[in-house]
Structures are given as structure tokens and as C-alpha cells.
Design a protein around this motif. Structure first.
Motif, PDB file in Angstrom:
ATOM      1  N   LYS A 149      12.626  -3.984  -1.125  1.00 35.65           N
ATOM      2  CA  LYS A 149      11.385  -3.605  -0.378  1.00 35.65           C
ATOM      3  C   LYS A 149      11.032  -2.067  -0.174  1.00 35.65           C
ATOM      4  O   LYS A 149       9.862  -1.592  -0.020  1.00 35.65           O
ATOM      5  CB  LYS A 149      11.176  -4.345   0.908  1.00 35.65           C
ATOM      6  CG  LYS A 149      10.871  -5.713   0.784  1.00 35.65           C
ATOM      7  CD  LYS A 149      10.813  -6.342   2.174  1.00 35.65           C
ATOM      8  CE  LYS A 149      10.030  -7.895   2.062  1.00 35.65           C
ATOM      9  NZ  LYS A 149      10.058  -8.620   3.327  1.00 35.65           N
ATOM     10  N   ALA A 152       7.266  -2.383  -5.894  1.00 38.29           N
ATOM     11  CA  ALA A 152       6.262  -2.474  -5.067  1.00 38.29           C
ATOM     12  C   ALA A 152       5.315  -3.905  -5.377  1.00 38.29           C
ATOM     13  O   ALA A 152       4.601  -4.563  -4.444  1.00 38.29           O
ATOM     14  CB  ALA A 152       5.356  -1.525  -4.608  1.00 38.29           C
ATOM     15  N   GLU A 153       5.197  -3.817  -6.813  1.00 40.67           N
ATOM     16  CA  GLU A 153       4.079  -4.949  -7.272  1.00 40.67           C
ATOM     17  C   GLU A 153       4.637  -6.164  -7.723  1.00 40.67           C
ATOM     18  O   GLU A 153       4.101  -7.144  -8.087  1.00 40.67           O
ATOM     19  CB  GLU A 153       3.474  -4.319  -8.557  1.00 40.67           C
ATOM     20  CG  GLU A 153       2.491  -3.202  -8.166  1.00 40.67           C
ATOM     21  CD  GLU A 153       1.517  -3.570  -7.172  1.00 40.67           C
ATOM     22  OE1 GLU A 153       0.551  -4.494  -7.228  1.00 40.67           O
ATOM     23  OE2 GLU A 153       1.176  -2.697  -6.156  1.00 40.67           O
ATOM     24  N   PRO A 166       5.979  -9.717  -7.068  1.00 38.42           N
ATOM     25  CA  PRO A 166       5.428 -10.865  -6.094  1.00 38.42           C
ATOM     26  C   PRO A 166       6.583 -11.041  -5.052  1.00 38.42           C
ATOM     27  O   PRO A 166       6.250 -11.310  -3.956  1.00 38.42           O
ATOM     28  CB  PRO A 166       5.402 -12.062  -7.050  1.00 38.42           C
ATOM     29  CG  PRO A 166       5.146 -11.347  -8.440  1.00 38.42           C
ATOM     30  CD  PRO A 166       5.956 -10.327  -8.382  1.00 38.42           C
ATOM     31  N   VAL A 199       8.674  -9.224  -3.282  1.00 38.47           N
ATOM     32  CA  VAL A 199       8.546  -8.134  -2.096  1.00 38.47           C
ATOM     33  C   VAL A 199       6.852  -8.024  -1.473  1.00 38.47           C
ATOM     34  O   VAL A 199       6.887  -7.437  -0.254  1.00 38.47           O
ATOM     35  CB  VAL A 199       8.977  -6.654  -2.404  1.00 38.47           C
ATOM     36  CG1 VAL A 199      10.230  -6.638  -2.966  1.00 38.47           C
ATOM     37  CG2 VAL A 199       7.746  -6.141  -3.623  1.00 38.47           C
ATOM     38  N   LYS A 200       6.051  -8.886  -1.807  1.00 41.66           N
ATOM     39  CA  LYS A 200       4.669  -9.020  -1.180  1.00 41.66           C
ATOM     40  C   LYS A 200       5.033  -9.812  -0.003  1.00 41.66           C
ATOM     41  O   LYS A 200       5.303 -11.045  -0.235  1.00 41.66           O
ATOM     42  CB  LYS A 200       3.568  -9.275  -2.256  1.00 41.66           C
ATOM     43  CG  LYS A 200       3.425  -8.160  -3.283  1.00 41.66           C
ATOM     44  CD  LYS A 200       2.249  -8.140  -4.095  1.00 41.66           C
ATOM     45  CE  LYS A 200       1.877  -7.045  -5.046  1.00 41.66           C
ATOM     46  NZ  LYS A 200       0.789  -7.220  -5.731  1.00 41.66           N
ATOM     47  N   ARG A 201       4.050  -9.397   0.954  1.00 43.97           N
ATOM     48  CA  ARG A 201       4.199 -10.452   2.004  1.00 43.97           C
ATOM     49  C   ARG A 201       3.613 -11.757   1.827  1.00 43.97           C
ATOM     50  O   ARG A 201       2.632 -11.934   1.135  1.00 43.97           O
ATOM     51  CB  ARG A 201       3.370  -9.496   3.214  1.00 43.97           C
ATOM     52  CG  ARG A 201       3.573 -10.145   4.452  1.00 43.97           C
ATOM     53  CD  ARG A 201       2.860  -9.244   5.539  1.00 43.97           C
ATOM     54  NE  ARG A 201       2.963  -9.450   6.804  1.00 43.97           N
ATOM     55  CZ  ARG A 201       4.224  -9.039   7.257  1.00 43.97           C
ATOM     56  NH1 ARG A 201       5.229  -8.506   6.977  1.00 43.97           N
ATOM     57  NH2 ARG A 201       4.443  -9.644   8.818  1.00 43.97           N
ATOM     58  N   ASN A 239       4.644 -14.446  -0.177  1.00 46.86           N
ATOM     59  CA  ASN A 239       4.930 -14.974  -1.423  1.00 46.86           C
ATOM     60  C   ASN A 239       6.193 -15.932  -0.881  1.00 46.86           C
ATOM     61  O   ASN A 239       7.099 -15.545  -0.663  1.00 46.86           O
ATOM     62  CB  ASN A 239       5.314 -14.096  -2.430  1.00 46.86           C
ATOM     63  CG  ASN A 239       5.133 -14.628  -3.706  1.00 46.86           C
ATOM     64  OD1 ASN A 239       5.793 -15.689  -4.126  1.00 46.86           O
ATOM     65  ND2 ASN A 239       4.549 -13.846  -4.704  1.00 46.86           N
ATOM     66  N   GLN A 242      10.789  -3.920 -14.071  1.00 45.33           N
ATOM     67  CA  GLN A 242      11.455  -4.227 -12.717  1.00 45.33           C
ATOM     68  C   GLN A 242      13.017  -5.088 -12.821  1.00 45.33           C
ATOM     69  O   GLN A 242      13.458  -4.584 -12.025  1.00 45.33           O
ATOM     70  CB  GLN A 242      10.540  -5.572 -12.099  1.00 45.33           C
ATOM     71  CG  GLN A 242       9.136  -4.887 -11.387  1.00 45.33           C
ATOM     72  CD  GLN A 242       8.166  -5.893 -11.263  1.00 45.33           C
ATOM     73  OE1 GLN A 242       8.177  -7.332 -11.739  1.00 45.33           O
ATOM     74  NE2 GLN A 242       6.983  -5.474 -10.702  1.00 45.33           N
TER      75      GLN A 242
END
Length: 152
Positions: free
Chosen positions: A115, A121-122, A124, A126-128, A130, A141
């Protein structure tokens, strides 16, 4: 070849279990978006990051390879299974699984660490919010996560 991340709870199925079994079906996916990726996008030879969740050491712990493309998840037809689906039919089974083969353990790359990395950052994961158990990973990545292990 594509890259993926498969989440698992190590109390149920871990990278150690996969190493012991060598090849294992990735069954029990009961989310339509994740199922669609298993059914329509994941192919033999694709590489998979194994990610442990709901445990003390949350993060990427290993690599597997897809060795068999989507086929019906037999648990949907078994009434005693936690994955039983009373609407499933042999003619049109809604749930599928793929087979994966153990490749190697990795040094833990924790979710907290991922994170903090701008290059991820993009992703999925690490996105809130998911909660998918199967998700795509870009080549960049993938390479960045492997570099974070210090093994490559």
C-alpha cells in the motif's frame, strides 16, 4: 501469458499445502466477477501470486502457474459442501475452477508494504473495498512485487 493474484486463507489452503500437493484445483470461487476471470480470461501458463489473507502475516507468499483452464467446480453439485449451489445444473454449471501448480515460496510482501508503493497504487488489491479472491496483476506490478521480495 498473463499475471494474476489469488487470495486464500492459509487456515483453509496455504502455499505450503500447494507445495505439498504440487497441483491443486482452485475451487470455491463464488463471486461472479472472479468467476468470469477464471472462466474467460485465465489460461494455461498464466502466472499466479498466492496471497494469504485473514491471518497474522497478510500478503504475497508464493508463485503458482495455471496448468488447467476452467472446468466445472464439482463442489457446486455436492449438497454437503459449503460451496453447494442448488441452482447449479450439469448442463449449465455456473461455477468453475482452474488447476494451479506450485512454483515457489516467496519472502512475504505484506499488504501494508504494498500500500505504501506508488507503483502498486492502481493494483485492485491495494484499493479500498476490493474483496475479490481473483484479480489481475500487470506485468509491471508483478515485477515490482517480485523485486520487493529481495529474491530477484
Amino acid at each position: 501469458m498473463a499475471y494474476w493474484l489469488f487470495k486464500t486463507e492459509p487456515d483453509t489452503f496455504s502455499i505450503d499445502t500447494l507445495k505439498q500437493q504440487k497441483v491443486s484445483p482452485w475451487e470455491g470461487v463464488r463471486n461472479y466477477q472472479a468467476r468470469n476471470m477464471l472462466r474467460d480470461e485465465i489460461k494455461c501458463g498464466d502466472q499466479v501470486l498466492i496471497y494469504h489473507s485473514s491471518c497474522k502475516d497478510i500478503g504475497v507468499v508464493g508463485i503458482a502457474k495455471v496448468v488447467k483452464e476452467a472446468y466445472p467446480d464439482h463442489f457446486q453439485f455436492e449438497p454437503t459442501s459449503g460451496y453447494f449451489d442448488p441452482k447449479a445444473t450439469l448442463e449449465n454449471p455456473p461455477w468453475v475452477m482452474v488447476d494451479i501448480e506450485y512454483q515457489q515460496h516467496l519472502r512475504l510482501v505484506s499488504l501494508a508494504r504494498m500500500k505504501k508503493v506508488a507503483e502498486l497504487a492502481e493494483m485492485p488489491l491495494v484499493k479500498r473495498g476490493n474483496r475479490l479472491s481473483v484479480m489481475p496483476v500487470t506485468s509491471a506490478q508483478w515485477q515490482h512485487i517480485l523485486a520487493m521480495t529481495g529474491q530477484f
